[in-house]
Scaffold this motif. Sequence first.
Motif, short mmCIF file in Angstrom:
data_model
loop_
_atom_site.label_atom_id
_atom_site.label_comp_id
_atom_site.label_asym_id
_atom_site.label_seq_id
_atom_site.Cartn_x
_atom_site.Cartn_y
_atom_site.Cartn_z
N ARG A 47 49.87 40.77 32.33
CA ARG A 47 49.97 39.92 33.53
C ARG A 47 49.11 40.50 34.65
NH1 ARG A 47 55.35 40.73 32.63
NH2 ARG A 47 55.73 41.48 34.76
N ARG A 48 49.10 41.81 34.73
CA ARG A 48 48.29 42.46 35.77
C ARG A 48 46.80 42.17 35.55
NH1 ARG A 48 49.51 47.01 39.08
NH2 ARG A 48 47.63 48.03 39.86
N ALA A 49 46.36 42.21 34.29
CA ALA A 49 44.96 41.93 33.98
C ALA A 49 44.61 40.47 34.29
CB ALA A 49 44.67 42.24 32.51
N ASP A 50 45.51 39.55 33.94
CA ASP A 50 45.25 38.14 34.24
C ASP A 50 45.04 37.93 35.73
OD1 ASP A 50 45.53 37.46 31.58
OD2 ASP A 50 47.61 36.81 31.76
N GLU A 51 45.92 38.53 36.51
CA GLU A 51 45.82 38.37 37.96
C GLU A 51 44.56 39.04 38.50
OE1 GLU A 51 48.49 39.28 41.93
OE2 GLU A 51 49.52 39.07 40.00
N ALA A 52 44.22 40.18 37.93
CA ALA A 52 43.01 40.89 38.38
C ALA A 52 41.76 40.06 38.13
CB ALA A 52 42.90 42.24 37.68
N ILE A 53 41.69 39.36 36.99
CA ILE A 53 40.54 38.49 36.72
C ILE A 53 40.43 37.42 37.80
CG2 ILE A 53 39.66 36.73 35.13
CD1 ILE A 53 40.80 38.40 32.82
N ASP A 54 41.57 36.82 38.15
CA ASP A 54 41.55 35.78 39.18
C ASP A 54 41.09 36.33 40.52
OD1 ASP A 54 42.54 34.08 37.22
OD2 ASP A 54 44.62 34.19 37.93
N VAL A 55 41.55 37.52 40.88
CA VAL A 55 41.18 38.10 42.16
C VAL A 55 39.70 38.49 42.19
CG1 VAL A 55 41.60 40.03 43.75
CG2 VAL A 55 43.53 38.89 42.65
N LEU A 56 39.20 39.03 41.09
CA LEU A 56 37.78 39.36 41.02
C LEU A 56 36.92 38.13 41.30
CD1 LEU A 56 37.64 41.65 37.85
CD2 LEU A 56 37.11 42.35 40.18
N ARG A 57 37.21 37.05 40.62
CA ARG A 57 36.40 35.84 40.80
C ARG A 57 36.56 35.27 42.21
NH1 ARG A 57 37.71 33.87 34.92
NH2 ARG A 57 35.84 34.59 33.82
N LEU A 58 37.75 35.37 42.75
CA LEU A 58 37.99 34.89 44.10
C LEU A 58 37.15 35.68 45.10
CD1 LEU A 58 39.87 32.90 45.71
CD2 LEU A 58 41.44 34.84 45.97
N LEU A 59 37.12 36.99 44.97
CA LEU A 59 36.36 37.83 45.89
C LEU A 59 34.86 37.59 45.76
CD1 LEU A 59 38.40 41.13 45.44
CD2 LEU A 59 38.22 39.80 47.56
N TRP A 60 34.37 37.47 44.53
CA TRP A 60 32.93 37.24 44.34
C TRP A 60 32.48 35.91 44.91
CZ3 TRP A 60 33.69 39.06 38.68
CH2 TRP A 60 33.54 40.46 38.61
N SER A 61 33.31 34.89 44.78
CA SER A 61 32.91 33.55 45.20
C SER A 61 33.22 33.25 46.66
CB SER A 61 33.60 32.50 44.32
OG SER A 61 35.02 32.57 44.45
N GLY A 62 34.01 34.09 47.31
CA GLY A 62 34.44 33.83 48.68
C GLY A 62 33.33 34.05 49.70
N GLY A 63 33.47 33.40 50.84
CA GLY A 63 32.48 33.49 51.89
C GLY A 63 32.94 34.30 53.09
N ALA A 64 32.28 34.04 54.21
CA ALA A 64 32.51 34.85 55.41
C ALA A 64 33.87 34.59 56.06
CB ALA A 64 31.40 34.56 56.43
N ASP A 65 34.54 33.51 55.68
CA ASP A 65 35.87 33.24 56.21
C ASP A 65 36.95 34.05 55.49
OD1 ASP A 65 34.87 31.44 58.05
OD2 ASP A 65 35.11 29.72 56.70
N GLY A 66 36.58 34.66 54.37
CA GLY A 66 37.53 35.47 53.63
C GLY A 66 38.35 34.66 52.64
N VAL A 67 38.96 35.36 51.70
CA VAL A 67 39.80 34.73 50.69
C VAL A 67 41.17 35.39 50.69
CG1 VAL A 67 37.86 34.04 49.21
CG2 VAL A 67 38.93 36.29 48.90
N SER A 68 42.16 34.64 50.25
CA SER A 68 43.53 35.16 50.23
C SER A 68 44.16 34.91 48.88
CB SER A 68 44.37 34.49 51.32
OG SER A 68 43.82 34.73 52.60
#
Length: 281
Positions: free
Chosen positions: A134-155
Amino acid sequence: MKFGISYSTPHHGLDPGKLVAFARTAEGCGFESLYVPEHVVLYPGAAIGPFELPPTLPYGDPLDLLTFVAAHTDRILLGTGVLLLPYHHPVTLAKRLATIDVLSRGRMRLLTVGLGALPGEARAMGVDFAARGRRADEAIDVLRLLWSGGADGVSHAGEFFDVDRLCSYPKPHGAATLPIHVGGSSRAAARRAGLRGDGFYPGGRLRPEEVAELWELARATAAGAGRDPDALEYTRFGAIDMPDGRVEELAAQGVTRLVVSPSTTEPGELYAFAERFRLRG
């Protein structure tokens, strides 16, 4: 068919000159990619199935190794086989991977992640071994979120990671996100590849029928999630001395990449393989 090659520091050692010569030779021979493995830490009695791992094996940090390789090569793609994702925080990992990708001009493109099979390694990293999937699944999602996010930030607010309006720069080189392949020998790994992965890299200690079943499960899971199963890359282990016809056989099964493990770092094996399969043609 694409051909990758692995460099195992426990087997070949951590001599920098030897690693550079190996990587340059592999690149010159026409290998598409170079893969390195990971163990964060070992301990007496650590074993994967019946195979005990000597605690003195010199596993180098895979991302440091690939950064070093990138600095001494021009074209070869960089891969992990596998990076133990539950033992990395996705915020720092996103930064490290994007940095390598920028410095290598877009070659950090074969990140393959797995869970790890050593309970003592999980304990050392403060990770619940039973929850590492479960930790790995969530980490994959967070990685992609951070890479694709812009100057407004991601949560993101999850079971393991909580980020609030974060901005992660630099971004990957010329891409919105980095591919993430999933490695493993279990049905859970195949489902993870189908749900979240850009490719599947099944483990090497499986019977042919088991590998075929896992690949079909990955594809079926992708289709069930509304993803294109034909977009999944399929990577397999290959022998440096594989018999004639084996490549064609694996290609017919949908394999897109073979990663071979040479017995030595001497260039002879690599040259012979390259000539046999016309890698430089």
